[in-house]
Design an enzyme around this catalytic site. Structure first.
Site, PDB file in Angstrom:
ATOM      1  N   LYS A 138     -22.216 -20.291 -58.770  1.00 59.34           N
ATOM      2  CA  LYS A 138     -22.043 -19.433 -57.602  1.00 59.34           C
ATOM      3  C   LYS A 138     -21.507 -20.286 -56.462  1.00 59.34           C
ATOM      4  O   LYS A 138     -22.175 -21.210 -55.992  1.00 59.34           O
ATOM      5  CB  LYS A 138     -23.359 -18.773 -57.201  1.00 59.34           C
ATOM      6  CG  LYS A 138     -23.232 -17.898 -55.950  1.00 59.34           C
ATOM      7  CD  LYS A 138     -24.564 -17.308 -55.520  1.00 59.34           C
ATOM      8  CE  LYS A 138     -24.410 -16.537 -54.213  1.00 59.34           C
ATOM      9  NZ  LYS A 138     -25.695 -15.992 -53.715  1.00 59.34           N
TER      10      LYS A 138
ATOM     11  N   TYR B 204     -26.110 -22.675 -58.085  1.00 59.79           N
ATOM     12  CA  TYR B 204     -25.746 -22.066 -56.799  1.00 59.79           C
ATOM     13  C   TYR B 204     -25.473 -23.159 -55.768  1.00 59.79           C
ATOM     14  O   TYR B 204     -26.361 -23.917 -55.412  1.00 59.79           O
ATOM     15  CB  TYR B 204     -26.877 -21.149 -56.349  1.00 59.79           C
ATOM     16  CG  TYR B 204     -26.712 -20.457 -55.020  1.00 59.79           C
ATOM     17  CD1 TYR B 204     -25.484 -20.345 -54.375  1.00 59.79           C
ATOM     18  CD2 TYR B 204     -27.823 -19.881 -54.402  1.00 59.79           C
ATOM     19  CE1 TYR B 204     -25.361 -19.702 -53.166  1.00 59.79           C
ATOM     20  CE2 TYR B 204     -27.707 -19.223 -53.184  1.00 59.79           C
ATOM     21  CZ  TYR B 204     -26.482 -19.140 -52.567  1.00 59.79           C
ATOM     22  OH  TYR B 204     -26.365 -18.507 -51.357  1.00 59.79           O
TER      23      TYR B 204
END
Length: 308
Positions: free
Chosen positions: A165, A137
């Site tokens: 992400k 992420y």
């Protein structure tokens, strides 16, 4: 890898509801997970940034993940297990596995601002130790450090690193990562609702979404259209949701989305300190845009009518 997961589609970044004493409201949490599953989402992401992970204890993390897993029937649960140091992130990841999570999303270490070689070591340490699909992420606005494309591509070669992400706001960088990982079993997911359609257009596979908490059906329709190459319809739904995308980020996430959850009757707006309720100056605008979304005809409703 011990198990595979399809990382295409819509994965709401769930809120964590609290009672008046700021304890976790598990009944509301389970009901919300079931609402989202019934709306057709492709998975659920509890205890991430939107789930106020930074104010939850490690035991809170595990209980929330376990409650969401218990509540749903047939969608994967991707647990947020990041921390500002590798030892804690590894412990949270191992405990999420024990709780039954299907995959993990791991934010890069915040505050410490490691160099790129430190980021590689951090994520590889967890991927080596935890045999579960993991999503790296990248959200530099919260962590103070960008995960550079070379770093993402290097991590993508690990069998347990299944996705990325993207919440940097840099579409060029996101597109480069998608381009350079085409030959890997690796998904690029939007972490910014306003960029979901553009991210899919350059090779993304879906979104870990804040807005999907409020408008899951529309978000699923938008992402489904984009993945099918129907960018006219995807763009139309994107424009329907544009005011919501902006309204959910007028203050720090998850302040606005929790207010929206309360307005819609999905859960309380309570947050744990140091986060505070949405400022009065924004609340009326949020109520108006939510009411407009409920009143206006939609691409989703039009498609459903055409199927009858």
């Amino acid at each position: 890898m011990s198990s595979a997961i399809d990382l295409s589609g819509v994965f709401p970044a769930m809120c964590t509801p609290f009672d008046e004493d700021r304890r976790i409201d598990f009944e509301t949490l389970r009901t919300d997970a079931q609402r989202l599953e019934a709306a057709g989402v492709d998975g659920l992401v509890p205890v991430g940034s939107t789930g106020e992970s930074a104010t939850l204890t490690h035991d809170d993390h595990v209980r929330v993940v376990a409650a969401v897993i218990e509540a749903v029937d047939d969608v994967p649960v991707i647990a947020g297990t990041g921390s500002n140091n590798t030892r804690e992130a590894l412990e949270l990841s191992e405990r999420a596995v024990d709780a039954g999570a299907d995959a993990l999303v791991i934010i890069s270490p915040y505050y410490n601002k490691p160099e790129q070689r430190g980021l590689v070591e951090h994520f590889r340490t967890i991927a080596d130790a935890v045999d579960l699909p993991q999503i790296v992420y990248n959200v530099p606005s919260r962590t103070g450090r960008n995960i550079e494309p070379d770093t993402a591509v290097e991590l993508a070669s690990h069998e347990n690193v299944a996705g990325y992400k993207a919440a940097s706001g840099d579409l060029g960088q996101i597109g480069e990562i998608a381009e350079r990982t085409t030959d890997e079993d690796f998904a690029v997911l939007s972490g910014d609702d306003a960029l979901t359609v553009p991210v899919i257009s350059v090779g993304g596979t879906g979104t870990i979404s804040v807005a999907a908490n409020i408008e899951p059906e529309r978000t699923c329709a938008m992402v489904g259209a984009a993945l099918d190459g129907d960018y006219v319809r995807a763009r139309n739904i994107h424009h329907e949701l544009g005011a919501l995308f902006r309204g959910l980020f007028v203050e720090t996430n998850p302040i606005p989305v929790k207010e929206a959850m309360q307005i819609r009757g999905y859960g309380p707006a309570r947050l744990r300190s140091p986060l505070s309720r949405l400022a009065d100056e924004y609340r009326e605008d949020l109520e108006t845009l939510l009411a407009d979304l409920e009143r206006e005809p939609t691409e989703v409703a039009d498609a459903a009518e055409g199927d009858r």
